[in-house]
Design an enzyme around this catalytic site. Structure first.
Site, mmCIF file in Angstrom:
data_model
loop_
_atom_site.group_PDB
_atom_site.id
_atom_site.type_symbol
_atom_site.label_atom_id
_atom_site.label_comp_id
_atom_site.label_asym_id
_atom_site.label_seq_id
_atom_site.Cartn_x
_atom_site.Cartn_y
_atom_site.Cartn_z
ATOM 1 N N ARG A 174 -3.686 1.912 0.675
ATOM 2 C CA ARG A 174 -2.454 2.658 0.371
ATOM 3 C C ARG A 174 -1.301 1.683 0.053
ATOM 4 O O ARG A 174 -0.935 1.495 -1.102
ATOM 5 C CB ARG A 174 -2.106 3.571 1.567
ATOM 6 C CG ARG A 174 -1.039 4.606 1.267
ATOM 7 C CD ARG A 174 0.391 4.107 1.331
ATOM 8 N NE ARG A 174 0.760 3.510 2.609
ATOM 9 C CZ ARG A 174 1.900 2.858 2.805
ATOM 10 N NH1 ARG A 174 2.779 2.729 1.829
ATOM 11 N NH2 ARG A 174 2.169 2.301 3.971
ATOM 12 N N HIS A 228 4.853 -3.698 11.351
ATOM 13 C CA HIS A 228 4.380 -3.599 9.950
ATOM 14 C C HIS A 228 5.174 -4.643 9.161
ATOM 15 O O HIS A 228 6.322 -4.409 8.775
ATOM 16 C CB HIS A 228 4.665 -2.172 9.470
ATOM 17 C CG HIS A 228 4.306 -1.874 8.049
ATOM 18 N ND1 HIS A 228 3.239 -1.084 7.688
ATOM 19 C CD2 HIS A 228 4.885 -2.232 6.879
ATOM 20 C CE1 HIS A 228 3.190 -0.963 6.368
ATOM 21 N NE2 HIS A 228 4.184 -1.671 5.845
ATOM 22 N N CYS A 288 6.195 -2.465 -2.108
ATOM 23 C CA CYS A 288 6.678 -1.091 -2.215
ATOM 24 C C CYS A 288 7.320 -0.908 -3.579
ATOM 25 O O CYS A 288 8.153 -1.713 -3.987
ATOM 26 C CB CYS A 288 7.683 -0.794 -1.102
ATOM 27 S SG CYS A 288 8.431 0.837 -1.245
ATOM 28 N N ASN A 309 1.728 -6.886 2.302
ATOM 29 C CA ASN A 309 1.717 -6.917 3.762
ATOM 30 C C ASN A 309 1.076 -8.215 4.209
ATOM 31 O O ASN A 309 0.377 -8.875 3.443
ATOM 32 C CB ASN A 309 0.841 -5.778 4.300
ATOM 33 C CG ASN A 309 1.412 -4.425 3.986
ATOM 34 O OD1 ASN A 309 1.281 -3.936 2.880
ATOM 35 N ND2 ASN A 309 2.059 -3.811 4.952
#
Ligand code: HMG
Ligand code: MG
Length: 306
Positions: free
Chosen positions: A15, A207, A240, A249
């Site tokens: 995702r 995160h 993003c 990430n």
């Protein structure tokens, strides 16, 4: 300093890792990625997002992903949901766990989900209520916890308040997102201290995006502060679409290596994970962003086993 003895990794590669890819990744590749991650031992794999395909075209195949994946026993496949329409579609597609996502920055909330923080929390309240009625678990994200691409500084008190609201709403865990990867270990420690005054540590996750190369250091600071759940993305994929310049990430391979070095076994096969990272990086036509993976693959090549 005692570190947690058990740590959970939430794999967000399919995702968060893929949502920002410019060319559409074939659905079959995404399904194979999720299968490989499960085989490598990941127990929680964020599979896709039921967001607007106009906003994030890469996630338009969400229903096909959910019907195409083989669900391994003991593995959760949460999906991102921004509103009731997304929840209904996720439920229809067979999701049993969702994640709702708010921000600690007004500006980011507007850019990312086209509404204010207060409006988003009201929407999520209704979604969580509906999820509870359907026995669907809900995780919560707070974005921009260490800085915002549009407004800069973000107050720890604002993060703490939103995290508490989401917990009270019924989210089982709140993931604190350093969306643009600008945090440092000192700021991370201070933030966790501030949030932990209002949300129990065992309900928090970290995160970290790795834009400034601080993600692993921030994870170590979080471990010292008592956090035991971390989101990560295989091969360090991601970014993003509404946070220009934000890199991927933290790489799952790097987190597993860090934890192994601390004597914390998370039940993930690092060789299989590294092979999966190399495979998806090749599909995307660029090298893995994981330093651990690159070192392991170089070593294997040098010894003639790869
Ligand atoms: P909007 O334009 O205000 O929505 O977008 P709307 O309710 O006015 O609807 C407009 C159109 O979208 C309508 O279609 C709706 O049906 C449709 P039209 O009549 O024009 O044909 N629509 C939908 N379609 C499919 N699924 C839906 C949906 N909702 C409406 N769920 C909206 C508001 C929230 C939908 C939009 O802003 C959106 O989808 N945003 C998602 C952005 C996103 O996915 N960002 C990345 C994830 S967040 C992240 O990466 C951070 C995180 O990793 C943590 C961190 O790093 O900090 C989680
Ligand atoms: Mg993210």
């Amino acid at each position: 300093m005692t570190l947690p003895t058990k740590v959970k990794i939430v794999e967000v590669g399919p995702r968060d890792g893929l949502q920002n890819e410019k060319s559409i990744v074939p659905t079959a590749v995404k399904i194979e990625l999720i299968a490989r991650l499960g085989q490598a031992g990941l127990k929680c794999i964020e599979a896709t997002a039921f967001v607007s395909p106009k906003w994030v075209p890469q996630m338009a195949d969400n229903a096909a992903i959910m019907s195409g994946i083989e669900r391994l026993p003991g593995v959760a496949y949460p999906v991102l949901v921004p509103n009731m329409k997304g929840f209904e579609a996720a439920l229809q597609a067979g999701a049993t766990e969702i994640a709702v996502f708010a921000a600690a920055s007004e500006a980011f909330s507007q850019k990312n989900i086209n509404c204010s923080i207060a409006e988003s929390l009201a929407r999520f309240g209704a979604v969580v209520e509906e999820a509870r009625r359907n026995r669907v678990k809900v995780r919560g994200y707070v974005s921009c916890v260490l800085g915002c691409p549009y407004q800069g500084e973000v107050a720890a008190a604002a993060v703490a308040e939103i995290a508490q609201t989401m917990l009270e709403m019924g989210c089982y865990e709140i993931s604190l997102g350093d969306t643009i990867g600008c945090g440092t270990p000192g700021k991370t420690r201070d933030l966790i201290e501030a949030v932990a005054r209002r949300v129990p540590l065992k309900k928090l996750a970290g995160h970290f995006h790795d834009t400034y190369g601080m993600a692993i250091a921030n994870i170590y600071a979080s471990l010292e502060a008592g956090i035991a759940v971390f989101d990560a993305s295989v091969a360090g994929l991601g970014g993003c679409p509404y946070a220009a310049g934000a890199s991927g990430n933290v790489a799952t391979e790097d987190v597993v290596y860090l934890l192994a070095g601390l004597g914390i076994d998370v039940g993930i096969n690092l060789e299989e994970l590294t092979a999966t990272g190399a495979w998806i990086a090749e599909k995307l036509g660029r090298p893995s962003a994981s330093k651990v993976a690159r070192a392991m693959l170089a070593k294997a090549t040098a010894s003639g086993s790869a």
